[in-house]
Write a protein that holds these residues in place. Structure first.
Motif, mmCIF file in Angstrom:
data_model
loop_
_atom_site.group_PDB
_atom_site.id
_atom_site.type_symbol
_atom_site.label_atom_id
_atom_site.label_comp_id
_atom_site.label_asym_id
_atom_site.label_seq_id
_atom_site.Cartn_x
_atom_site.Cartn_y
_atom_site.Cartn_z
ATOM 1 N N ILE A 126 -8.584 7.435 5.838
ATOM 2 C CA ILE A 126 -7.923 6.708 4.757
ATOM 3 C C ILE A 126 -8.466 5.286 4.796
ATOM 4 O O ILE A 126 -8.228 4.530 5.747
ATOM 5 C CB ILE A 126 -6.398 6.703 4.892
ATOM 6 N N ALA A 177 -5.622 13.429 10.581
ATOM 7 C CA ALA A 177 -5.657 12.103 9.963
ATOM 8 C C ALA A 177 -4.881 11.141 10.853
ATOM 9 O O ALA A 177 -3.823 11.493 11.384
ATOM 10 C CB ALA A 177 -5.051 12.137 8.569
ATOM 11 N N ASP A 210 1.266 3.680 1.971
ATOM 12 C CA ASP A 210 1.940 4.077 3.214
ATOM 13 C C ASP A 210 3.296 3.392 3.330
ATOM 14 O O ASP A 210 4.284 4.001 3.736
ATOM 15 C CB ASP A 210 1.073 3.778 4.435
ATOM 16 N N ALA A 253 4.387 5.838 8.147
ATOM 17 C CA ALA A 253 4.083 6.813 7.100
ATOM 18 C C ALA A 253 4.015 8.234 7.655
ATOM 19 O O ALA A 253 4.422 9.187 6.979
ATOM 20 C CB ALA A 253 2.771 6.457 6.410
ATOM 21 N N THR A 254 3.509 8.403 8.886
ATOM 22 C CA THR A 254 3.411 9.759 9.447
ATOM 23 C C THR A 254 4.788 10.391 9.568
ATOM 24 O O THR A 254 4.969 11.575 9.255
ATOM 25 C CB THR A 254 2.733 9.758 10.835
ATOM 26 N N SER A 256 0.850 -1.186 0.000
ATOM 27 C CA SER A 256 0.000 0.000 0.000
ATOM 28 C C SER A 256 0.883 1.232 0.000
ATOM 29 O O SER A 256 2.088 1.162 0.280
ATOM 30 C CB SER A 256 -0.931 -0.010 1.223
ATOM 31 N N TYR A 266 -0.069 3.367 15.206
ATOM 32 C CA TYR A 266 -0.691 4.523 14.553
ATOM 33 C C TYR A 266 -0.302 5.830 15.233
ATOM 34 O O TYR A 266 -0.055 5.885 16.439
ATOM 35 C CB TYR A 266 -2.214 4.389 14.584
ATOM 36 N N LEU A 306 -2.674 13.154 1.641
ATOM 37 C CA LEU A 306 -2.869 13.811 2.936
ATOM 38 C C LEU A 306 -2.219 15.195 3.061
ATOM 39 O O LEU A 306 -2.846 16.103 3.614
ATOM 40 C CB LEU A 306 -2.375 12.900 4.062
ATOM 41 N N HIS A 360 -5.850 7.114 -0.655
ATOM 42 C CA HIS A 360 -4.449 7.401 -0.923
ATOM 43 C C HIS A 360 -3.808 8.196 0.221
ATOM 44 O O HIS A 360 -4.194 9.325 0.485
ATOM 45 C CB HIS A 360 -4.304 8.192 -2.227
ATOM 46 N N PHE A 361 -2.830 7.603 0.868
ATOM 47 C CA PHE A 361 -2.084 8.314 1.898
ATOM 48 C C PHE A 361 -1.339 9.516 1.311
ATOM 49 O O PHE A 361 -1.146 10.522 1.983
ATOM 50 C CB PHE A 361 -1.077 7.368 2.565
ATOM 51 N N LEU A 380 -3.055 7.493 10.879
ATOM 52 C CA LEU A 380 -2.509 6.548 9.916
ATOM 53 C C LEU A 380 -1.297 5.832 10.509
ATOM 54 O O LEU A 380 -0.813 6.200 11.590
ATOM 55 C CB LEU A 380 -2.130 7.255 8.621
#
Length: 302
Positions: free
Chosen positions: A203, A246, A109, A252-253, A107, A174, A235, A231-232, A248
């Motif tokens: 998401i 958001a 992310d 990814a953050t 994915s 997360y 964002l 889609h990340f 997630l």
């Protein structure tokens, strides 16, 4: 159609078939193979004679495989893979992987968090090899591996099927992303009340309910979702200049925040953690190209 014997067939035709199926274009297949487009067209005519089928038909977007071509794809792919493996046994330390591709399902992310590092590590281990990143998720990944549209996959599960192997590489959690300008000076966290009061960006491939909604429901709370996206990567554009939040995966953050200036905050509700797993088709003889990519993925997530 007269019966064919393998001695009557130029096995280079199989490479043309592979390139046509993956590129969906005679011109792109020609560039990939380093031959003229007329040579690819001639090979396709011969392939059609051999298999008694059109194999690829023109559409508005290029060449589309027929049912017979899709049936042949895993068989031809396996045959070419075996040939490549035999060559890799000669001098594996100096093998040039030019012309080889490995398709990795993940994915976006994971692509955002690990993609660049993975590209670099693969080039160290397998010079010349090209990675193909293809979107997938845990609900569809097993089928994609079994039908050979993916060689490897990185997801939060989904590999519980016969003929698939898997390895847990990490444990995921997360975090929240917000525009830094929406926070008070020195603010490093959101209270549960502020979290619920803000607009949320969800998401989700489904677009309705996420794990945050489930966690809030257990507390007797709800949130207001302004928009859902699959889609990340969208964002930064959806959060910038707003007070929206958001939630997630943390890997990814961190990467998005470094690239965009958004702020990472801990999530004020407890969310379940999840395994990050690498999956592949179980085979008696490993493909060296796929093995090198697996090693790179393990190092990236280690």
């Amino acid at each position: 159609m007269n019966p064919m014997n393998i001695v009557d067939i130029d096995l280079n035709l199989l490479k043309v078939f592979e390139a046509l199926h993956e590129e969906a274009s005679a011109s792109r297949a020609a560039i990939r193979l380093g031959v003229s487009q007329s040579a690819v067209s001639a090979a396709l005519r011969r392939l059609r004679e051999v298999y008694g089928d059109a194999l690829f038909v023109r559409t508005g977007r290029g060449l589309a495989p027929t049912l017979r071509a899709n049936q042949l794809r895993p068989l031809i792919g396996e045959a070419l893979s075996k040939c490549r493996q035999s060559l890799a046994l000669l001098v594996p330390e100096t093998l040039d992987f030019s012309g080889r591709t490995v398709t990795l399902g993940l994915s976006d992310d994971f692509e955002i968090a690990y993609g660049r590092g993975l590209i670099d590590k693969v080039q160290e281990r397998a010079p010349g090899l090209r990675l193909i990143f293809r979107q997938t998720h845990s609900q569809i990944v097993a089928e994609a591996l079994l039908d050979r549209s993916l060689d490897l996959a990185l997801t939060a599960g989904g590999f519980n099927a016969r003929m698939l192997s898997r390895e847990i590489l990490a444990d995921g959690g997360y975090s929240c992303l917000v525009d830094a300008d929406s926070l008070a000076a020195e603010q490093s966290a959101l209270s549960i009340d502020e979290f619920v009061a803000r607009e949320h960006i969800l998401i989700s491939s489904g677009g309705f309910i996420g794990i945050v909604d489930e966690a809030l429901a257990a507390l007797g709370l709800t949130r207001r979702v302004g928009v859902s996206t699959s889609h990340f990567a969208a964002l930064p554009y959806l959060l910038a200049g707003t007070s929206a939040v958001a939630t997630l995966p943390s890997h990814a953050t961190e990467r998005i925040a470094r690239a965009t200036g958004l702020r990472v905050l801990p999530c004020p509700v407890t969310l379940p953690r999840y395994p990050i797993e690498l999956g592949w088709r179980t085979t008696p003889q490993a493909d060296l190209a796929i093995q090198r990519v697996k090693e790179a993925i393990v190092e990236c997530l280690g």
